[in-house]
Design a protein around this motif. Sequence first.
Motif, short mmCIF file in Angstrom:
data_model
loop_
_atom_site.label_atom_id
_atom_site.label_comp_id
_atom_site.label_asym_id
_atom_site.label_seq_id
_atom_site.Cartn_x
_atom_site.Cartn_y
_atom_site.Cartn_z
N ASN A 90 0.50 -48.40 32.19
CA ASN A 90 -0.56 -48.39 31.18
C ASN A 90 -0.46 -49.68 30.38
OD1 ASN A 90 -0.76 -45.53 31.80
ND2 ASN A 90 1.10 -45.35 30.57
N ASP A 91 -1.61 -50.24 30.05
CA ASP A 91 -1.60 -51.46 29.25
C ASP A 91 -2.25 -51.16 27.89
OD1 ASP A 91 -1.29 -54.03 28.51
OD2 ASP A 91 -3.07 -54.77 29.55
N PRO A 92 -1.63 -51.33 26.75
CA PRO A 92 -0.25 -51.75 26.54
C PRO A 92 0.77 -50.69 26.97
CG PRO A 92 -1.28 -51.24 24.44
CD PRO A 92 -2.35 -51.11 25.48
N CYS A 93 2.00 -51.12 27.16
CA CYS A 93 3.05 -50.23 27.68
C CYS A 93 3.44 -49.15 26.66
CB CYS A 93 4.28 -51.05 28.07
SG CYS A 93 5.12 -51.76 26.66
N ASN A 94 4.27 -48.21 27.09
CA ASN A 94 4.65 -47.09 26.22
C ASN A 94 5.37 -47.55 24.95
OD1 ASN A 94 3.58 -45.42 28.10
ND2 ASN A 94 5.54 -44.94 29.09
N VAL A 95 6.11 -48.64 25.05
CA VAL A 95 6.84 -49.13 23.86
C VAL A 95 5.85 -49.78 22.89
CG1 VAL A 95 8.60 -50.77 23.05
CG2 VAL A 95 9.00 -49.46 25.14
N CYS A 96 4.97 -50.64 23.40
CA CYS A 96 4.02 -51.36 22.53
C CYS A 96 3.00 -50.42 21.89
CB CYS A 96 3.29 -52.44 23.32
SG CYS A 96 4.36 -53.79 23.81
N SER A 124 1.67 -55.89 34.44
CA SER A 124 2.51 -56.30 33.30
C SER A 124 1.75 -56.06 32.00
CB SER A 124 2.92 -57.76 33.43
OG SER A 124 1.80 -58.57 33.39
N CYS A 125 2.50 -55.67 30.98
CA CYS A 125 1.92 -55.34 29.67
C CYS A 125 1.36 -56.62 29.04
CB CYS A 125 2.99 -54.72 28.78
SG CYS A 125 2.44 -54.47 27.08
N SER A 126 0.13 -56.56 28.53
CA SER A 126 -0.50 -57.77 27.98
C SER A 126 0.17 -58.22 26.68
CB SER A 126 -1.98 -57.50 27.73
OG SER A 126 -2.11 -56.36 26.90
N LYS A 127 0.96 -57.31 26.07
CA LYS A 127 1.59 -57.66 24.80
C LYS A 127 3.03 -58.16 24.99
CE LYS A 127 1.42 -55.82 20.15
NZ LYS A 127 1.44 -54.62 19.35
N CYS A 128 3.80 -57.42 25.83
CA CYS A 128 5.23 -57.76 25.91
C CYS A 128 5.66 -58.25 27.30
CB CYS A 128 6.08 -56.55 25.51
SG CYS A 128 6.10 -55.23 26.72
#
Lengths: 198, 250
Positions: free
Chosen positions: A66-72, A56-60
């Motif tokens: 990948n952390d952060p995710c492609n959106v973040c 899970s993304c650490s931001k969203c």
Amino acid sequence: MKYSDSIAKLIDEFKRLPGIGQKTAERLVFFLLKEQKDAVRGLSEAILNLKDKVQSCSKCNSITENDPCNVCSNPKREQKIICVVEEPHDLYAIERMGEYHGSYYVLMGSISPLEGVGPEEIQINRLVERVKKDGIQEVILATNPNMEGDATAIFIYKTLKSLGVKVTRIARGLPVGSNLEYADEVTILRSFEGRMEM
Amino acid sequence: MPLFKTEAIVLQRFNLTESSLIVTSFTRDFGKVKCVVKGARKIKSRYGGRFEPFTCLNIIYSGKEHQNLYILNHCDTIRPFYNLREDYIRLTTGCYFTEIISSFTREAEKNEELFHLFFRALDILESTDNISVLIRIFEMRTIALSGYSPKFDSCLICKNEPKSKYINFHFQSGGIICGKCLNSSSPGRRITLGTLNYLKKVLTINFSSIDRLRFPKGQDKEIALLTQMYLKTIIGRECKSYKFIAKQEL
């Protein structure tokens, strides 16, 4: 005659999946027995990769490799606008629309008084921290239009109100292609409340 | 297959399949009823959002009598009580009422008075600011209408009317032990005569006069604790939704 140990074990494992009973599990096992070894290996590797690579993304909180995710991590996305959704699959539904260019926050659940799920059980505190830390300008609440979604949206609004951030909620009303005749009273009321000038 | 027609208030709904729901409702004529609603989860469903908790409906369902699961054939909204979903305190209180009704009712056990109490309580909850008193009235009246009416008028031991300042409320027998009969080993919870008088009022007050009844500071907590403990004794567990109300300033 009983199934051999390997077959019985795989049937039991399939039966743990949602919507799969004894018959379906047996059908899947006999399908795999007829498949080529490479195809079966591909399936087992895909399942293992799911647990090894997806996190899970650490931001969203959304599901990502990948952390952060492609959106973040995308600089072209508007990071000062957050769309709050209940589950990761809600995020994908909004992304399929292709018109939203802000960021997300996934609550991983919703407040459900009847099930005893409170704000502590879902990750609202991290959302509040992110709003404070990143200087968020708008929070769009895209929770489901049901009792649990309403409870979650009202609670988040109450929590964020004091921070002075703009909080909006996605419109509720008639689905495209439906009939007004069959719509329930609350849906029609929300449609009238959310009417727009043409 | 026989058809049943009645008024119902939705208590809970669960997803059955990708398109169907199981809806549990409390009906005026047949007690608690569980129905499968085919197609209710589809976005273009003709039922729309009618199966949200607290919604009061006219329903027609079919199935063999005294079976566990029926098929819902038709429904119309009587009152959606949508204002409850606009305010966190009202919404969580509505959920608490729903959970209490769900705990006290059974399939095929008609309790028309309890149905009317539930409807009236949801109706008042939409507009009143005196929510803490409404909760106490709802709790005590549900207990009374379900056959566990507490005996506040006379002592369980001497049968006399209590006159002393302190008395004990005995949860298992739903009655009081007066000051004269009390000793250090008396069972139950100690309450004041003032609290007892408020509890009597809660059982008899007209719903339309609810805004006139206020509990004095301190006594409100005692009354809340007592009704909670009595509820817990009867249903054998704590209501999941009560923690949401307990945290809020009502």
